[in-house]
Design an enzyme around this catalytic site. Structure first.
Site, PDB file in Angstrom:
ATOM      1  N   LEU A 126       3.903   3.967   5.336  1.00  0.00           N
ATOM      2  CA  LEU A 126       4.588   3.055   4.404  1.00  0.00           C
ATOM      3  C   LEU A 126       3.801   2.895   3.101  1.00  0.00           C
ATOM      4  CD1 LEU A 126       5.874   0.355   6.941  1.00  0.00           C
ATOM      5  CD2 LEU A 126       7.110   2.305   6.003  1.00  0.00           C
ATOM      6  N   GLU A 161      -5.167  10.615  -5.777  1.00  0.00           N
ATOM      7  CA  GLU A 161      -5.029  11.236  -4.447  1.00  0.00           C
ATOM      8  C   GLU A 161      -5.500  12.689  -4.488  1.00  0.00           C
ATOM      9  OE1 GLU A 161      -3.703   9.938  -1.546  1.00  0.00           O
ATOM     10  OE2 GLU A 161      -3.105   7.994  -2.322  1.00  0.00           O
ATOM     11  N   ASP A 173       5.163   8.255  -3.746  1.00  0.00           N
ATOM     12  CA  ASP A 173       4.714   6.938  -3.298  1.00  0.00           C
ATOM     13  C   ASP A 173       4.320   6.045  -4.475  1.00  0.00           C
ATOM     14  OD1 ASP A 173       5.015   8.323  -0.980  1.00  0.00           O
ATOM     15  OD2 ASP A 173       2.878   8.439  -0.503  1.00  0.00           O
TER      16      ASP A 173
END
Ligand code: GLA
Length: 389
Positions: A126, A161, A173
């Site tokens: 999530l 990331e 995301d």
């Protein structure tokens, strides 16, 4: 549920002995469809969720980030001019990774006493990490008096990331965590960054998020392996078709079929997932706009089958949970969501069946797997922003 601001402020004061000065928040997300397509320049359809990461801070006169992770009850001190990863306290890497990217852009950075608190379940697909990155970005923007325009903010998060943390992930995301809007899902073209906010409410159905309780093992190595397999498919199809595509987005299913004998069987299946998932995602977007729950549910089921058989990113617990969901009354569709290998499912369920659905899903899942699942309740929420403290 979003985090109680009064309690968070009190926790900050208890820890540091003075009140916070600024606050920033960013949500987690659930992806409705369009999985493992973003790094292939394809399409995704996520929505922001009510679960979020909240940062409270006060400026320091020096260049330190004196940080307290309230959920973990851990502290650490990082330095804005010596930005490196911290193996002992990896949670601070997301904040320092953002600072690192901002420093490269020569943006002003301010030392802070910082509290991090969140209710996005960690390692469950999530996007707790993207929510921390986007909240950290809002914090540095607020303190530094600048703003990253449009897609620049999520692109910066992606670089954190890719470059700081070594995960070859896509833009989804961070994009939804920054740009989400309450009541809406976001249809994103991951090549052009054009997006459309689409109302994500049906008169007769709701999305139900369910957590398998299996936290994702080996995600980054398996994830990076999938990225490499997709790149290999692009190379081989370019050679066979004398094309110069850069991503799987540049190829049709007919072209893939024409290259079938030029691709190793695994690579062929990976590419087939991505190319068909893009088609499903565009169709799902139309179904969502039209409020066609049946069509959307079928597309979610198709996505799940493709992720299971061709992309191989599910696991026995995810498969059990989606199979059980589909067997229950009122379920239009069910699929794994996020990177996979554990984490959550998303289900489209008829409102009049939703209570029984949630109950029976968890009971039957426990019976079949021995794991305690959990329902994560959320409506589509707003993207990142400042918080008054
Ligand atoms: C993770 C990555 C995203 C995306 C999904 C799979 O969440 O961070 O960029 O690739 O997996 O769709």
């Amino acid at each position: 549920m979003s985090i109680d601001r009064v309690q968070a402020r009190a926790a900050f004061e208890r820890h540091f002995g003075f009140p916070p000065e600024v606050g920033a928040r960013a949500p987690g997300r659930v992806n409705l469809i369009g999985e493992h397509t973003d790094y292939n320049h394809g399409f995704v359809l996520p929505m922001a969720i009510e679960q979020e990461t909240l940062l409270l801070a006060r400026r320091r006169p020096d260049r330190h980030v004196n940080a307290f992770a309230a959920n973990l009850d851990r502290t650490t001190v990082a330095h804005l001019d010596h930005r490196m990863r911290n193996a002992a306290e990896p949670w601070i890497d997301y904040v320092i990774g953002v600072a690192d990217e901002l420093a490269k852009l020569e943006k002003p950075l301010t030392g802070v006493d910082l509290m991090i608190v969140g209710d996005v379940p960690i390692g469950c697909g999530l996007s707790s990490s993207a929510s921390l990155e986007m909240a950290a970005l809002v914090l540095f923007e607020t303190l530094g008096g600048f703003e990253m325009p449009g897609a620049e903010a999520p692109k910066l998060g992606r670089r954190v990331e890719n470059d700081f943390l070594g995960l070859s992930s896509g833009i989804m995301d961070q994009f939804i965590s920054r740009m989400g809007k309450a009541g809406h899902a976001l249809f994103l073209d991951c090549r052009s960054y054009e997006y459309e906010l689409i109302p994500a409410a049906f008169p007769e159905a709701v999305f139900v998020i369910a957590n398998t309780g299996v936290s994702r093992g080996l995600t980054s190595s398996k994830y990076n392996e999938r990225v490499r397999e997709c790149n290999e498919a692009v190379q081989r199809m370019n050679d066979r078709l004398s094309k110069s595509g850069t991503h799987l987005r540049d190829f049709s299913l007919a072209e893939l079929d024409a290259c079938a004998d030029a691709l190793p069987e695994i690579v062929l299946r990976r590419a087939r997932h991505v190319i068909t998932e893009d088609d499903r995602t565009r169709a799902a977007c139309a179904a969502l706009r039209e409020g066609d729950t049946r069509a959307l549910g079928e597309l979610m089921n198709g996505s799940d089958a493709s992720l299971r058989e061709d992309y191989e990113v599910t696991c026995p617990q995810l498969d059990a949970m989606t199979d059980i969901a589909r067997s229950l009354p009122g379920c239009f569709g069910a699929r794994m969501t996020g990177a996979g290998f554990g984490g959550c499912t998303v289900n489209l369920v008829e409102k009049r069946h939703v209570d029984a659905f949630m109950r029976q899903l968890l009971v039957e899942y426990k019976r079949q797997t021995g794991f305690n699942g959990e329902v994560v309740a959320s409506s589509p929420a707003d993207g990142a922003g400042c918080v008054l403290v």
